[in-house]
Design a protein around this motif. Sequence first.
Motif, PDB file in Angstrom:
ATOM      1  N   GLU A 286       0.803  -1.212   0.000  1.00 60.58           N
ATOM      2  CA  GLU A 286       0.000   0.000   0.000  1.00 60.58           C
ATOM      3  C   GLU A 286       0.843   1.273   0.000  1.00 60.58           C
TER       4      GLU A 286
ATOM      5  N   GLY B 133       1.755   5.072  -0.515  1.00 62.39           N
ATOM      6  CA  GLY B 133       0.861   6.223  -0.546  1.00 62.39           C
ATOM      7  C   GLY B 133       1.570   7.515  -0.201  1.00 62.39           C
TER       8      GLY B 133
ATOM      9  N   TYR C 297       0.469  11.254   1.810  1.00 61.77           N
ATOM     10  CA  TYR C 297      -0.556  11.938   2.582  1.00 61.77           C
ATOM     11  C   TYR C 297      -0.103  13.368   2.869  1.00 61.77           C
TER      12      TYR C 297
ATOM     13  N   ARG D  76      -3.411   6.573  -2.123  1.00 64.01           N
ATOM     14  CA  ARG D  76      -2.810   5.265  -1.841  1.00 64.01           C
ATOM     15  C   ARG D  76      -3.211   4.303  -2.947  1.00 64.01           C
TER      16      ARG D  76
ATOM     17  N   GLU E 294      -3.306   0.358  -3.690  1.00 64.76           N
ATOM     18  CA  GLU E 294      -3.225  -0.910  -2.970  1.00 64.76           C
ATOM     19  C   GLU E 294      -3.235  -2.076  -3.947  1.00 64.76           C
TER      20      GLU E 294
END
Length: 125
Positions: free
Chosen positions: A34, A36, A38, A46, A48
């Motif tokens: 995952e 990602g 932020y 993200r 996945e």
Amino acid sequence: MASAATWASTRGLSGSPRRRTTSRCAPGMILSNEPGYYKEGAYGIRIENLQVVTAPTDIPGGERPMMGFETLTLAPIDRRLIEPKLLTDAERAQLNAYHARVLAVVGPQVEPTVRTWLEQATAPV
């Protein structure tokens, strides 16, 4: 392929904390990858993918056979998440190879209109 000797996770699928666990990887285990980004207080992105742990194989220059990962999830990466000029040659090659696999495996299983969309979504970057 990345090696997989021991896997430890402190985050759940939603990013919420969970108790620390350490498990030895074994061929056939399915894990979630995952990556990602932020931006605090603004948004998060993200991607996945589920991956299966593969049996140990020799790696050029390696000291011993290593387990690896094979991606199970076959869906195009949304191009709105990609800034092509920021990709290295290796990242571009990896993305294009993944998209070629998505088209090769999923394409024959979908209707012609969906295939047209899939061809556009998986075209080389």
